[in-house]
Design a protein around this motif. Structure first.
Motif, mmCIF file in Angstrom:
data_model
loop_
_atom_site.group_PDB
_atom_site.id
_atom_site.type_symbol
_atom_site.label_atom_id
_atom_site.label_comp_id
_atom_site.label_asym_id
_atom_site.label_seq_id
_atom_site.Cartn_x
_atom_site.Cartn_y
_atom_site.Cartn_z
ATOM 1 N N LEU A 1 14.095 2.273 0.504
ATOM 2 C CA LEU A 1 15.115 1.234 0.699
ATOM 3 C C LEU A 1 15.802 0.892 -0.615
ATOM 4 N N LYS A 2 15.017 0.786 -1.665
ATOM 5 C CA LYS A 2 15.510 0.265 -2.941
ATOM 6 C C LYS A 2 16.242 1.326 -3.765
ATOM 7 N N TYR A 3 15.663 2.522 -3.820
ATOM 8 C CA TYR A 3 16.200 3.548 -4.707
ATOM 9 C C TYR A 3 16.645 4.825 -3.977
ATOM 10 N N GLY A 4 16.260 4.981 -2.720
ATOM 11 C CA GLY A 4 16.477 6.247 -2.028
ATOM 12 C C GLY A 4 17.698 6.294 -1.151
ATOM 13 N N ASP A 5 18.607 5.316 -1.302
ATOM 14 C CA ASP A 5 19.841 5.301 -0.515
ATOM 15 C C ASP A 5 19.548 5.316 0.978
ATOM 16 N N ARG A 6 18.592 4.468 1.383
ATOM 17 C CA ARG A 6 18.242 4.352 2.804
ATOM 18 C C ARG A 6 18.382 2.893 3.243
ATOM 19 N N PRO A 7 19.591 2.333 3.172
ATOM 20 C CA PRO A 7 19.772 0.925 3.510
ATOM 21 C C PRO A 7 19.416 0.579 4.947
ATOM 22 N N GLU A 8 19.432 1.589 5.840
ATOM 23 C CA GLU A 8 19.123 1.308 7.241
ATOM 24 C C GLU A 8 17.674 0.870 7.438
ATOM 25 N N LEU A 9 16.804 1.135 6.455
ATOM 26 C CA LEU A 9 15.412 0.703 6.564
ATOM 27 C C LEU A 9 15.285 -0.823 6.547
ATOM 28 N N GLY B 1 0.847 -1.177 0.000
ATOM 29 C CA GLY B 1 0.000 0.000 0.000
ATOM 30 C C GLY B 1 0.881 1.225 0.000
ATOM 31 N N PRO B 2 0.316 2.416 0.191
ATOM 32 C CA PRO B 2 1.115 3.640 0.115
ATOM 33 C C PRO B 2 2.300 3.683 1.076
ATOM 34 N N VAL B 3 2.089 3.262 2.319
ATOM 35 C CA VAL B 3 3.179 3.342 3.294
ATOM 36 C C VAL B 3 4.240 2.283 3.004
ATOM 37 N N ALA B 4 3.796 1.055 2.760
ATOM 38 C CA ALA B 4 4.750 -0.007 2.424
ATOM 39 C C ALA B 4 5.512 0.341 1.150
ATOM 40 N N GLY B 5 4.803 0.898 0.171
ATOM 41 C CA GLY B 5 5.451 1.285 -1.080
ATOM 42 C C GLY B 5 6.502 2.349 -0.883
ATOM 43 N N ALA B 6 6.209 3.319 -0.005
ATOM 44 C CA ALA B 6 7.191 4.366 0.277
ATOM 45 C C ALA B 6 8.437 3.796 0.950
ATOM 46 N N LEU B 7 8.242 2.866 1.887
ATOM 47 C CA LEU B 7 9.386 2.239 2.561
ATOM 48 C C LEU B 7 10.246 1.456 1.570
ATOM 49 N N VAL B 8 9.583 0.666 0.724
ATOM 50 C CA VAL B 8 10.325 -0.139 -0.257
ATOM 51 C C VAL B 8 11.075 0.767 -1.231
ATOM 52 N N SER B 9 10.424 1.831 -1.689
ATOM 53 C CA SER B 9 11.057 2.738 -2.643
ATOM 54 C C SER B 9 12.288 3.408 -2.039
ATOM 55 N N ARG C 1 26.121 -2.282 -9.360
ATOM 56 C CA ARG C 1 27.078 -1.169 -9.419
ATOM 57 C C ARG C 1 26.342 0.176 -9.405
ATOM 58 N N MET C 2 25.209 0.221 -10.068
ATOM 59 C CA MET C 2 24.456 1.463 -10.161
ATOM 60 C C MET C 2 23.813 1.820 -8.823
ATOM 61 N N ARG C 3 23.224 0.816 -8.142
ATOM 62 C CA ARG C 3 22.522 1.084 -6.875
ATOM 63 C C ARG C 3 23.450 1.065 -5.659
ATOM 64 N N ARG C 4 24.569 0.361 -5.788
ATOM 65 C CA ARG C 4 25.578 0.207 -4.725
ATOM 66 C C ARG C 4 25.224 -0.877 -3.724
ATOM 67 N N TYR C 5 23.995 -1.321 -3.652
ATOM 68 C CA TYR C 5 23.643 -2.422 -2.758
ATOM 69 C C TYR C 5 22.384 -3.105 -3.290
ATOM 70 N N ASN C 6 22.232 -4.352 -2.866
ATOM 71 C CA ASN C 6 21.048 -5.138 -3.204
ATOM 72 C C ASN C 6 20.136 -5.145 -1.975
ATOM 73 N N GLN C 7 18.963 -4.553 -2.108
ATOM 74 C CA GLN C 7 18.073 -4.443 -0.945
ATOM 75 C C GLN C 7 17.669 -5.816 -0.410
ATOM 76 N N SER C 8 17.544 -6.810 -1.285
ATOM 77 C CA SER C 8 17.183 -8.156 -0.831
ATOM 78 C C SER C 8 18.319 -8.776 -0.014
ATOM 79 N N MET C 9 19.552 -8.462 -0.408
ATOM 80 C CA MET C 9 20.703 -8.955 0.357
ATOM 81 C C MET C 9 20.747 -8.318 1.743
ATOM 82 N N LEU C 10 20.423 -7.023 1.825
ATOM 83 C CA LEU C 10 20.380 -6.364 3.130
ATOM 84 C C LEU C 10 19.308 -6.988 4.023
#
Length: 209
Positions: A57-65, A47-55, A98-107
């Motif tokens: 984490l995945k694209y917003g350089d927020r690996p700590e999420l 949903g909107p909140v889950a989507g924002a968190l995933v986005s 290389r482009m994202r610098r990390y794999n969110q699934s790996m984190l």
């Protein structure tokens, strides 16, 4: 505002039911198209909140999420942990990594390993072909997009050591990616694969991603 998924749900796909239909009640999707994996579970409905968190984490350089998401995932996958499975993330292609610098699934897999005391193996499966992003593709298009994209490590049996696998990803949309990786793992010798994601799209809703 997160919509956590709990019982009652489909025992195979983890799709939430509005009413309790009994432990042997399967969703229409599980009956019509049985998946190659044993069970799928997700922490929250997309949903909107889950989507924002995933986005973020995945694209917003927020690996700590990943730590927050993994805590909810560990609870959602509690039925998996007693079997001491190997935790395996869905891999990214090297160019996208290389482009994202990390794999969110790996984190997420690393955090789950920390929380459960189990082992994560980020190299058991590789993405050998760069695929186009799944965003905007139909269900059939997603299946075609990931066909032949993954391969198991040459010493997969040795790395598995007879353990079941919990395959980790951020979002379950149509399941095309996790189904493709599951088939690779089963061919490589895994006896059972279960899927655990942070969010899942509830069947009947529009594909948001």
């Amino acid at each position: 505002s997160l919509r956590q998924i709990g019982a009652p749900l489909c025992p195979v796909l983890g799709i939430p039911f509005e009413t309790d239909q009994g432990s042997e009640a399967f969703s229409a999707e599980a009956l019509a198209d049985p998946p190659p994996f044993a069970r799928a579970r997700a922490a929250v409905s997309y949903g909107p909140v889950a989507g924002a968190l995933v986005s973020r984490l995945k694209y917003g350089d927020r690996p700590e999420l990943a730590r927050f998401c993994a805590r909810l995932m560990a609870a959602a996958g509690r039925e998996f942990w007693a079997a001491a499975p190997l935790i395996v993330p869905v891999p990214l292609h090297a160019s996208r990594l290389r482009m994202r610098r990390y794999n969110q699934s790996m984190l997420l897999a690393a955090e789950l390993a920390r929380l459960t005391g189990l082992v994560a193996d980020p190299h058991l499966v590789v993405r050998r072909r760069r695929t186009r992003q799944q965003v905007g593709l139909s269900g059939d298009g997603r299946l075609r997009n990931v066909r032949g994209a993954f391969a198991a490590h040459p010493r997969a049996l040795e790395r598995l050591k007879g353990r079941p696998v919990v395959l980790v990803d951020d979002v379950y949309t149509t399941g095309a990616t996790v189904k493709a990786v599951t088939r690779v793992l089963l061919r490589a010798g895994a006896e059972e694969v279960n899927v655990l994601t942070f969010a899942r799209v509830v069947i009947g809703e529009d594909l948001p991603i």
